[in-house]
Design a protein around this motif. Structure first.
Motif, PDB file in Angstrom:
ATOM      1  N   GLY A   1       0.788  -1.219   0.000  1.00 55.75           N
ATOM      2  CA  GLY A   1       0.000   0.000   0.000  1.00 55.75           C
ATOM      3  C   GLY A   1       0.819   1.268   0.000  1.00 55.75           C
ATOM      4  N   ALA A   2       0.099   2.381   0.007  1.00 56.53           N
ATOM      5  CA  ALA A   2       0.737   3.698  -0.064  1.00 56.53           C
ATOM      6  C   ALA A   2       1.607   3.983   1.150  1.00 56.53           C
ATOM      7  CB  ALA A   2      -0.336   4.781  -0.189  1.00 56.53           C
ATOM      8  N   VAL A   3       1.302   3.351   2.284  1.00 55.98           N
ATOM      9  CA  VAL A   3       2.082   3.596   3.500  1.00 55.98           C
ATOM     10  C   VAL A   3       3.349   2.752   3.565  1.00 55.98           C
ATOM     11  CG1 VAL A   3       0.104   4.340   4.875  1.00 55.98           C
ATOM     12  CG2 VAL A   3       0.690   1.908   4.773  1.00 55.98           C
ATOM     13  N   LYS A   4       3.511   1.840   2.608  1.00 53.11           N
ATOM     14  CA  LYS A   4       4.709   0.996   2.527  1.00 53.11           C
ATOM     15  C   LYS A   4       4.875   0.104   3.761  1.00 53.11           C
ATOM     16  CE  LYS A   4       5.677   3.086  -1.321  1.00 53.11           C
ATOM     17  NZ  LYS A   4       5.325   2.427  -2.615  1.00 53.11           N
ATOM     18  N   VAL A   5       3.759  -0.471   4.218  1.00 53.31           N
ATOM     19  CA  VAL A   5       3.793  -1.414   5.341  1.00 53.31           C
ATOM     20  C   VAL A   5       3.434  -2.799   4.807  1.00 53.31           C
ATOM     21  CG1 VAL A   5       2.844  -2.037   7.600  1.00 53.31           C
ATOM     22  CG2 VAL A   5       3.115   0.374   6.985  1.00 53.31           C
ATOM     23  N   PRO A   6       4.405  -3.697   4.671  1.00 52.17           N
ATOM     24  CA  PRO A   6       4.096  -5.035   4.147  1.00 52.17           C
ATOM     25  C   PRO A   6       3.199  -5.797   5.103  1.00 52.17           C
ATOM     26  CG  PRO A   6       6.342  -4.954   4.977  1.00 52.17           C
ATOM     27  CD  PRO A   6       5.832  -3.545   5.002  1.00 52.17           C
ATOM     28  N   TYR A   7       2.352  -6.669   4.552  1.00 52.41           N
ATOM     29  CA  TYR A   7       1.438  -7.448   5.397  1.00 52.41           C
ATOM     30  C   TYR A   7       2.185  -8.646   5.970  1.00 52.41           C
ATOM     31  CZ  TYR A   7      -2.620  -9.706   7.320  1.00 52.41           C
ATOM     32  OH  TYR A   7      -3.519 -10.261   8.196  1.00 52.41           O
ATOM     33  N   THR A   8       2.506  -8.565   7.239  1.00 53.46           N
ATOM     34  CA  THR A   8       3.265  -9.626   7.908  1.00 53.46           C
ATOM     35  C   THR A   8       2.559 -10.142   9.161  1.00 53.46           C
ATOM     36  OG1 THR A   8       4.544  -7.947   9.110  1.00 53.46           O
ATOM     37  CG2 THR A   8       5.502  -8.824   7.075  1.00 53.46           C
TER      38      THR A   8
END
Length: 847
Positions: A819-826
């Motif tokens: 996403g735009a916030v650059k937080v990978p889904y982990t």
């Protein structure tokens, strides 16, 4: 190895040497010097620790019952180096055949933690291991001897005859007698209603309804403590003083270990914030505001000056001021940087991120497919009037990429985040306080690139002249500039507020912490530690009773942190009780949940027979891999012990467990027809898979991302203090002139924000001794080879899933993964380091 470990007794019997590993109380608990001195005195007078082996079988068939060996004494207690955390002793035992159980008697002054006993070179059997992991108190506290069993699993009907009486005795002890106040040395697992949340003796404002035991307020059961009732209300259990919160009863073996307790206290005595909150409210001090988003960022980047701390310094001991966060003597608060603003300080405000977090944020379990337009309500129209949506086709058709409403619905392109029916019954009561909220509906459209875009937000209030007159609905559509853009940002904030409350109360507390506790209690009461299903489920119950008891004491209680920081306030737990009415155990299975919400459909050509309607739905994609890995492991494990449906049906302990779970643990739902019958192997494996999923992966998905996303409160505000400004009002003019200022004055106030952030920082941290999915605390948790091999296969599969998650997060075509916030889904990445990592699936609901 310690060489040849058996010799001969004077009468010619074989002797077997064993290694005992334990921890003393004065190592586990801080500075118990007095206990150490007393134990030295006790040992001088011959009062020590004795162990007696009990035979599971014996080559001499003349024995009609188990042979109990002579006491073996643990030597040199007083001379042990106390700086060593784990102490190992050699103990000589009389050989009595295959040792199946162990009697332990503690004649010292204080308790100790018995970790393991390992017997090497037992004649005819080799190594025999006892995985004890239990606190043993002085024998004077016990009516019956402490019994431990070796690491072999048996169904009740297959248990060696010698061990059956001990198996039954131990379960009888754990059930208790249902009366009296329980003490720290008691090992009793029993049920109670949630009747300990209120404090009517304090004042009427602190009284709360009893949850559980009624059709009005049904609820799962919690662990019984047996404290006396309050003076004013005999149905309400009295509460412990705040500073004795850690003394609330849970069985000692369910309490945090020393490492976790140290980690927890290091951060969680920010949680004495409860004291600070009540004192500040009593002072009637106006909360300071964040003046700008730059002001908010100072909380993370350099610390923010809190004049409020100086105002209350004279009234509160300075130690309690630290609960806001790490502070210096000037009242400077600073928090770790939340992931959502690490790379970009404003991307959280975009429509793209607002929608993405419904699929990959901290609450990805509420969005569902829209199947009818306009959305309708299931609330009783006789009580609440017309609660159906006022959204019209004209509000959204221009943003459907050329489709009309019917075409978009038929193509499975429309989705909804619906917090209308769950909130509307409480909106009037909540808005009579300083909090001002809406019931919300948000419609979204699935774009060609797989991401969602918000189409419309509906904010609803009850009719001012009475609930029966229906809802007053207002509809808002996306805008980027001017006052319309500011209004749209506020509309999204109201949705975030409602979603935050539903997440914390329902997705997190009710659907993981609360519903799992009865499974913990029923398992300990009805399934022997020898039972294979006890061995399967035990790791997934670690610390759950402890964290839930602590929550009842300072988080979810009347006037507690949750009520102070989340919008439902005093109605929070009552609301969760109402929503529990719709809880269905089989629906907690991930595939069932996804189909029920319309996020997936049955498809025999798709992996696992399911096809996601949003292919890039990170929670579901990663979750389904985890789910089916768990299911395969459970199938492999259970099939080793249960060769037929008849074996399940005839398992007396299993049937008692399931009956008690339904009729006692979730007793308000005992007449529901959806409960599995527990007659078949399929019933058993489905049930155990669901329990493990809820306790591990589901909890991880809704818990450990809290600081990542909600640590920055403007992104996930927990309450709102103003209603939407109306045209031609001073508030509307203020919004036009200072949109950011109005936004910050509308959402969570500064003090409550800092309290809330302190709490979720604690909840989002992994302790240093965490045990993750695919791991066990001990490699010798069972003597059965096939289950050990199956578990190793499961562990390998979990590691492979981690590799695939990393690969997906690096795929730039998957718009919802980062996403735009650059937080990978982990959040469903199984392993983790300690601390604030935004990843990791602990085995249990442990924080």
């Amino acid at each position: 190895m310690i060489g040849n470990m058996f010799g001969k007794t004077m009468d010619g019997n074989n002797m077997v040497k064993g290694k005992v590993v334990l921890k003393k109380k004065n190592v586990m608990d801080v500075n118990d010097v007095g206990a150490s001195v007393l134990d030295g005195v006790y040992e001088l007078f011959g009062q020590k620790i004795s162990f007696q082996l009990i035979s599971a079988s014996h080559p001499d068939h003349k024995f009609a019952e188990a042979k109990v060996g002579n006491p073996a004494i643990l030597e040199d207690w007083k001379s042990t180096n106390l700086s060593i955390k784990e102490l190992m002793y050699e103990v000589k035992f009389e050989w009595i055949g295959l040792p199946g159980a162990l009697v332990v008697k503690n004649y010292h002054h204080t308790e100790f933690f018995l970790k393991t006993l390992t017997l090497q070179d037992v004649p005819g059997y080799g190594q025999v291991h006892f995985d004890c992991n239990s606190w043993v108190y002085p024998s004077k506290y016990y009516e019956r001897d402490r019994i431990f069993f070796f690491n072999k699993a048996y169904l009740p009907s297959e248990t060696p005859e010698f061990l059956l009486p001990y198996r039954k005795q131990e379960l009888f002890t754990l059930r208790g007698n249902g009366s009296g106040e329980l003490k720290e040395w008691d090992r009793v697992y029993d049920y109670a209603f949630y009747n300990d949340l209120g404090d009517p003796d304090k004042d009427v404002d602190h009284a709360r309804p009893v949850l559980g035991g009624s059709s009005e307020y049904p609820y799962p059961r919690r662990g019984r403590t047996g404290r006396p009732s309050t003076k004013i209300d005999p149905k309400t259990e009295s509460r412990l003083p705040l500073l004795k919160s850690l003394d609330i009863y849970v069985p000692r073996d369910e309490r945090f270990g020393q490492l976790k307790l140290s980690d927890f206290l290091g951060y969680a005595f920010k949680s004495v914030v409860q004291f600070l909150v009540s004192e500040v409210l009593a002072l009637d001090i106006t909360y300071d505001e964040f003046d700008s988003f730059e002001d908010v960022l100072k909380t993370y980047e350099g610390g923010i000056k809190l004049p409020l701390l100086e105002k209350v310094r004279k009234n509160i001991p300075f130690e309690f001021l630290k609960v806001i966060s790490q502070t210096d003597g000037e009242g400077l608060a600073k928090f770790p940087m939340p992931q959502v603003i690490e790379e970009d300080k404003s991307a959280w405000r975009t429509d793209e991120e607002f929608a993405r977090e419904m699929l990959a944020g901290v609450n990805p379990v509420s969005i569902r497919l829209l199947k009818e337009f306009p959305p309708t309500s299931k609330l009783d129209s006789k009580v609440y009037g017309n609660q159906n949506s006022s959204i019209k086709a004209s509000h959204i058709e221009k943003n459907l990429d050329g489709l009309n409403i019917d075409e978009a619905i038929k193509a499975n392109k429309l989705f909804i985040l619906d917090h209308h029916d769950s909130l509307m019954p409480y909106v009037r009561m909540i808005n009579a306080t300083s909090t001002k909220i809406y019931a919300t509906r948000t419609l979204l459209f699935l774009k060609k690139d797989g991401s969602l875009k918000p189409l419309v937000i509906e904010l609803s209030l009850p009719h001012p002249q009475g609930n029966q007159l229906g809802a007053i609905n207002k509809v808002y559509t996306p805008a980027e500039h001017g006052v319309e853009g500011a209004i749209w940002q506020l509309a999204k904030a109201y949705v975030a507020v409602s979603d935050s409350g539903v997440h914390q109360l329902i997705s997190h507390w009710l659907n993981t912490h609360c519903v799992i506790e009865p499974f913990v209690i029923a398992t300990k009461r009805q399934l022997s530690v020898l039972h294979p299903i006890h061995k399967l489920l035990h790791p997934h119950f670690r610390d759950t009773m402890n964290i839930n008891a602590f929550a009842r004491q300072i988080l979810i209680n009347g006037g507690g942190i949750l009520e102070q920081t989340v919008f439902p306030g005093r109605y929070a737990m009552e609301m969760s009780s109402v929503i529990y009415k719709d809880w269905v155990f089989p629906d907690q299975a991930l595939p069932v949940d996804l189909v029920k919400r319309g996020m997936a459909i049955q498809d025999s050509n798709s992996p696992h027979g399911l096809r996601l309607l949003i292919e890039d739905y990170p929670y579901a994609v990663d979750g389904l891999e985890i789910w089916f890995a768990i299911k395969t492991w459970v199938d492999d494990y259970c099939s080793f012990y249960y060769k037929s449906d008849e074996m399940v049906h005839n398992d007396t302990e299993l049937q008692s467990w399931w009956k008690e779970l339904r009729e006692e643990g979730h007793g308000d739902k005992k007449n529901e027809t959806w409960w599995p019958k527990m007659h078949t192997c399929q019933d058993l494996t489905d049930t155990c898979t669901t329990i493990i999923w809820v306790a591990s992966a589901l909890h991880a998905a809704v818990n450990f991302g809290q600081y990542s996303y909600a640590g920055y409160l403007p992104n996930r505000p927990t309450l709102s203090r103003r209603l939407m400004p109306e045209p031609n009002t001073p508030e509307y003019d203020e919004l036009r002139e200072n949109p950011d200022g109005v936004f910050l004055k509308t959402i969570t106030a500064q003090l409550q924000a800092l309290i809330g952030v302190s709490l979720i920082e604690i909840l989002s941290r992994h302790p240093s001794d965490e045990v993750y999915l695919g791991q066990r605390e001990s490699s010798e948790w069972t003597m059965d080879a096939d289950p050990l091999k199956a578990f190793e296969k499961f562990s390998k599969k979990i590691r492979n899933i981690e590799e695939r998650i990393v690969k997906r997060n690096n795929d730039e075509t998957l718009k919802n993964r980062v996403g735009a916030v650059k937080v990978p889904y982990t959040l469903l990445y199984p392993s983790s380091k300690e601390g604030l990592t935004g990843m990791g699936i602990p085995n249990s609901v442990s924080i």
